[in-house]
Design a protein around this motif. Structure first.
Motif, PDB file in Angstrom:
ATOM      1  N   MET A 735       0.837  -1.206   0.000  1.00 13.10           N
ATOM      2  CA  MET A 735       0.000   0.000   0.000  1.00 13.10           C
ATOM      3  C   MET A 735       0.870   1.253   0.000  1.00 13.10           C
ATOM      4  O   MET A 735       0.554   2.246  -0.659  1.00 13.10           O
ATOM      5  N   LYS A 736       1.983   1.181   0.731  1.00 13.36           N
ATOM      6  CA  LYS A 736       2.895   2.318   0.768  1.00 13.36           C
ATOM      7  C   LYS A 736       3.530   2.527  -0.612  1.00 13.36           C
ATOM      8  O   LYS A 736       3.700   3.669  -1.064  1.00 13.36           O
ATOM      9  N   ALA A 737       3.856   1.432  -1.286  1.00 16.53           N
ATOM     10  CA  ALA A 737       4.430   1.523  -2.630  1.00 16.53           C
ATOM     11  C   ALA A 737       3.429   2.125  -3.615  1.00 16.53           C
ATOM     12  O   ALA A 737       3.781   2.971  -4.452  1.00 16.53           O
ATOM     13  N   VAL A 738       2.159   1.707  -3.522  1.00 17.52           N
ATOM     14  CA  VAL A 738       1.119   2.241  -4.404  1.00 17.52           C
ATOM     15  C   VAL A 738       0.937   3.740  -4.149  1.00 17.52           C
ATOM     16  O   VAL A 738       0.804   4.544  -5.092  1.00 17.52           O
ATOM     17  N   SER A 739       0.938   4.132  -2.869  1.00 17.38           N
ATOM     18  CA  SER A 739       0.808   5.557  -2.546  1.00 17.38           C
ATOM     19  C   SER A 739       1.954   6.361  -3.140  1.00 17.38           C
ATOM     20  O   SER A 739       1.755   7.475  -3.637  1.00 17.38           O
ATOM     21  N   TRP A 740       3.154   5.786  -3.105  1.00 13.83           N
ATOM     22  CA  TRP A 740       4.317   6.481  -3.689  1.00 13.83           C
ATOM     23  C   TRP A 740       4.131   6.631  -5.206  1.00 13.83           C
ATOM     24  O   TRP A 740       4.399   7.705  -5.765  1.00 13.83           O
ATOM     25  N   LEU A 741       3.681   5.550  -5.854  1.00 13.30           N
ATOM     26  CA  LEU A 741       3.466   5.615  -7.309  1.00 13.30           C
ATOM     27  C   LEU A 741       2.419   6.666  -7.661  1.00 13.30           C
ATOM     28  O   LEU A 741       2.578   7.430  -8.618  1.00 13.30           O
ATOM     29  N   GLN A 742       1.353   6.714  -6.886  1.00 10.00           N
ATOM     30  CA  GLN A 742       0.277   7.673  -7.167  1.00 10.00           C
ATOM     31  C   GLN A 742       0.745   9.111  -6.964  1.00 10.00           C
ATOM     32  O   GLN A 742       0.172  10.041  -7.546  1.00 10.00           O
ATOM     33  N   ALA A 743       1.770   9.270  -6.132  1.00 11.59           N
ATOM     34  CA  ALA A 743       2.300  10.619  -5.887  1.00 11.59           C
ATOM     35  C   ALA A 743       3.248  11.075  -6.995  1.00 11.59           C
ATOM     36  O   ALA A 743       3.635  12.257  -7.031  1.00 11.59           O
ATOM     37  N   GLN A 744       3.633  10.163  -7.872  1.00  2.87           N
ATOM     38  CA  GLN A 744       4.568  10.518  -8.952  1.00  2.87           C
ATOM     39  C   GLN A 744       3.816  11.038 -10.176  1.00  2.87           C
ATOM     40  O   GLN A 744       3.984  10.551 -11.292  1.00  2.87           O
ATOM     41  N   LYS A 745       2.954  12.007  -9.967  1.00  2.00           N
ATOM     42  CA  LYS A 745       2.150  12.539 -11.070  1.00  2.00           C
ATOM     43  C   LYS A 745       3.070  13.145 -12.121  1.00  2.00           C
ATOM     44  O   LYS A 745       3.981  13.891 -11.816  1.00  2.00           O
ATOM     45  N   GLY A 746       2.797  12.831 -13.358  1.00  2.23           N
ATOM     46  CA  GLY A 746       3.624  13.340 -14.448  1.00  2.23           C
ATOM     47  C   GLY A 746       4.781  12.423 -14.789  1.00  2.23           C
ATOM     48  O   GLY A 746       5.358  12.505 -15.869  1.00  2.23           O
ATOM     49  N   LYS A 747       5.140  11.509 -13.833  1.00  5.01           N
ATOM     50  CA  LYS A 747       6.259  10.601 -14.081  1.00  5.01           C
ATOM     51  C   LYS A 747       5.783   9.200 -14.454  1.00  5.01           C
ATOM     52  O   LYS A 747       6.583   8.336 -14.772  1.00  5.01           O
ATOM     53  N   THR A 748       4.476   8.986 -14.375  1.00  2.00           N
ATOM     54  CA  THR A 748       3.940   7.655 -14.679  1.00  2.00           C
ATOM     55  C   THR A 748       2.799   7.752 -15.683  1.00  2.00           C
ATOM     56  O   THR A 748       1.656   7.389 -15.391  1.00  2.00           O
TER      57      THR A 748
END
Length: 773
Positions: A735-748
């Motif tokens: 869940m922490k990894a998913v939250s990090w990915l979701q915070a990478q707006k523009g990079k994913t």
């Protein structure tokens, strides 16, 4: 004289021959009947003393002895009075039997069988009732403690031998226990029994009806005393609130505890959805005493207790939320901490902590848990960071009540989660600190994965604290309620809360009652209700009354310790009154039975014989002579030895620690390289876990995606694709990894393309939605 059978190192025969245990499980309560067979093969009368473990929350409610055709039933008396009656009986040549609880820990009992004449046999029967604890996988755990490891007595603490002090524990290696154990259980419930499992070999479960609501099991072979007997019972739809109303004793006075109705409520709070906390002060207290070097199981690849604890700390530290604070303490004869005070959770601090955790060994001597707890409680709490304490120990301490009392004193400032590691862990200590600290207790034995149980407790700790808990009763006119349980101080989603109460009076007409539990969660008021019939359940005996009495007794005993040195006589007298009235033992009372027989005195000098208890740590645990006493049982080799009494030591296993630990699990290798933020980076360890070379991992990365995003998606795909059976262990860090990915707006910009490429690389078929993306 020609000796027969098994002897101690002092060439003294062991009078206890066998223990037979029968368990009756009804829903989540067990009634346990133990029958101990004694025989005196000496030329003089003997007094046999046996110190043994029982569950810490057991309500011992029956004690009797049968000698020949004569049966004497024990009665509960004030402890000193019972001891005096026992001594008087022995000095006058009568037979007497005494059963008493240790004053240091409620999970140790001492049984004295006095004046057993030469050639005579005695059958001792004791009965207790206990609740089954809910496990992480929803199983209900029953444990018959069969192992009694020496309890470490801290320097300067109360105790010692003799009347009023610690019970004298006589130990032998588990493989040299000179008596046998048989075990059988009958399980019944309104709900079907899904399965019954055990850490010991069982005969196949026998279902007694087509609905599978009744079943029997028994141990398949002679128990080797290398472990406690653990039984896990699984019911269908087990998380259902229930109420059991029980009729009082017809011979008891109306208005008394045993004369009135008693009710046991089993509540499973159903919380409204709330978000997982992203703050808190997480303190991990790790036992590094010498006994933590022992193996978790008997196989060659079994991990040591300290090794399993290190892996669990890795998982915990990786699963903590960003924004929290943490620290790691360890203890033995002294204590240490990684940081002088709790620090903010960051990549740097996490790496420093893990570096120190990897160096942790079981090399700190005894088990002095009181001093590190005092130090922790002396540290000021961090504003807006609720304190959560995790204790990992094999629970071998002699000052259990002091430790539990200290946790209770500080219960307003933290929640305490405890983990008993290995066979023989004190249930009184592990369950006691969790109960008084408003947390949860778990026991890890044999092949149990510590990580699964610990992660459930971490989830509980991340639930917002439930506050303003109140219980209200709605009963028909003419019926009043007297709570027997202390006020509820903690509630967790999916965990059971038990309440006991005495119902006084009668009602005409209305046959239903209601209990309402109100509380506040994340600032929102909520409530759960349970309606129940006031009609008494048939065939329940006095189980609910005895469990309710035990609960009241434990609360009063703790109050007496809090008031010690002040005016506490009234509390002690109340404990004795409730204990005598209910027939349930306490720390201030004991069971006494005297066989007056024909009135003829037993002749000859009385010899004392100590019955040894199994000790798994016999060959390794180093302690002062004053702390633990060892006896070695040896077979007496004579022509007159009966064949069925000969001792075979082929099952004796060397208790030394394993020289090397098994290689780390690939999942833990993957977790070990996750960053505090929740992300992964491309590195050789990640590639190794994925079964690829670094080049094979890097090559299919979409051009528009950075390496950290790509590595994180690969790690998530691997966990979902190949480790779903361990999802409870890695769910929080994922869940922490998913939250990090979701915070990478523009990079994913091309997550779908990333997931497709990752599946192609790893040969899996994980959907993007399944990853939480």
């Amino acid at each position: 004289m020609v000796c027969c059978g098994l002897l101690t190192a002092k060439k003294e025969p062991v009078p206890l021959k066998s223990i037979e245990v029968e368990v009756e499980v009804k829903d989540h309560v067990a009634t346990v009947t133990s029958t101990l067979q004694y025989e005196n093969k000496e030329k003089n009368p003997i007094e046999a003393v046996f110190v043994f473990p029982l569950p810490g929350d057991a309500a011992v409610c029956h004690f009797s002895a049968k000698v020949g055709q004569t049966e004497v039933v024990g009665k509960v008396q004030e402890k000193q009075k019972a001891r005096e009656e026992y001594d008087d009986a022995l000095s006058s040549g009568q037979q007497a039997f005494l059963l008493e609880e240790s004053e240091q820990s409620p999970d140790i009992f001492s049984l004295s069988v006095g004046s057993l004449p030469p050639g005579e046999s005695a059958s001792i029967r004791l009965e207790y009732v206990t609740e089954l604890a809910v496990q992480a996988d929803d199983g209900l755990r029953f444990c018959l403690p069969a192992v009694l490891n020496p309890r470490y007595q801290p320097q300067g603490s109360e105790g010692g031998s003799g009347s009023g002090g610690s019970a004298q524990i006589v130990s032998v290696p588990a493989c040299l226990v000179p008596y046998s154990l048989s075990f059988s259980a009958r399980v019944s419930s309104p709900r079907p029994v899904s399965k019954v499992e055990s850490n010991c070999s069982l005969d196949p479960v026998q279902y007694l009806n087509a609905e599978h609501t009744q079943a029997t099991v028994r141990l398949a072979a002679r128990h080797k005393f290398d472990r406690d007997v653990e039984m896990l019972v699984y019911y269908q739809d087990s998380h259902q609130p229930t109420a059991v109303v029980e009729a009082g004793q017809t011979s008891a006075q109306p208005g008394s505890l045993m004369g009135d109705l008693a009710v046991m409520l089993s509540l499973y709070p159903d919380f409204p959805p709330v978000s997982v906390a992203s703050c808190g002060e997480f303190l991990f207290l790790m036992d590094r005493s010498g006994s933590m070097d022992f193996s978790m199981g008997s196989g060659k690849q079994a991990q040591s207790r300290i090794g399993s604890a290190r892996d669990t700390l890795l998982l915990l530290l990786k699963s903590l939320p960003m924004g929290c604070y943490f620290n790691v303490y360890s203890f033995g004869s002294s204590y240490e901490h990684i940081f002088p005070k709790s620090v903010e959770y960051s990549q740097k601090n996490m790496e420093e902590a893990l570096k120190q955790v990897e160096k942790m060994n079981a090399n700190m001597g005894g088990t002095e848990i009181l001093q590190p707890l005092k130090h922790i409680y002396s540290q000021p709490c961090i504003p807006s960071q609720p304190r959560q304490l995790f204790i990992f120990t094999d629970g071998e301490v002699d000052n259990t009540k002091q430790v539990v009392d200290l946790v209770k004193e500080n219960s307003g400032s933290h929640r305490c989660f405890s983990f008993g590691i290995g066979e023989g862990a004190s249930s009184a200590l592990i369950s006691g600190v969790a109960k008084e600290g408003g947390g949860d207790a778990q026991f890890i034995t044999g092949t149990d994965r510590m990580q699964l149980k610990v992660m459930q407790s971490l989830r509980f700790s991340l639930q917002p604290a439930v506050v303003d808990i109140s219980v209200t009763w709605d009963l028909p006119k003419g019926i009043s309620v007297t709570p027997l349980s202390p006020p509820i101080t903690s509630l967790f989603q999916g965990q059971r809360s038990l309440l006991y109460a005495q119902l006084t009076g009668e009602s005409s007409g209305v046959t239903e009652g209601c209990v309402t539990v109100k509380y506040s969660l994340a600032g929102q008021p909520s409530q759960n209700q349970l309606h129940f019939s006031l009609k008494p359940t048939e065939d329940s005996g006095l189980t609910v009354h005895r469990l309710g009495a035990r609960t009241l007794i434990r609360s009063l005993e703790m109050k007496e310790r809090e008031l010690r040195g002040q005016s506490n006589e009234g509390v002690k007298e109340k404990v004795v009154e409730v204990s005598v009235q209910s027939g349930v033992s306490s720390s201030f009372t004991a069971f006494i039975a005297v066989n007056k027989g024909s009135g003829e005195a037993i002749q000859g000098p009385l010899l004392r014989r100590h019955v040894p208890a199994p000790n798994l740590h016999f060959d390794m645990l180093m302690c002062d002579d004053e702390m633990c006493i060892y006896d070695v049982i040896t077979p007496c080799s004579t022509e007159d030895t009966d064949e069925d009494e000969e001792y075979e030591d082929e099952d004796c296993v060397d208790a030394a620690p394993l020289p090397s630990q098994p290689p780390r699990d690939p999942m833990l290798q993957l977790i070990s390289v996750q960053r505090a933020s929740g992300s992964w980076v491309l590195e050789p360890t990640l590639a190794t876990v994925l079964g690829k070379t670094s080049e094979e991992v890097a090559k299919p990365k979409p051009a528009s995606v950075n390496q950290e995003v790509w590595a994180t998606i690969l790690a998530l795909i691997w966990l979902h694709g190949f480790k779903m059976e361990a999802q409870m262990e890695w769910q929080l860090l994922a869940m922490k990894a998913v939250s990090w990915l979701q915070a990478q707006k523009g990079k994913t910009p091309c997550l779908t393309e990333c997931v497709e490429a990752g599946n192609a690389l790893l040969g899996s078929k994980v959907l993007k939605d399944a990853l939480g993306l």
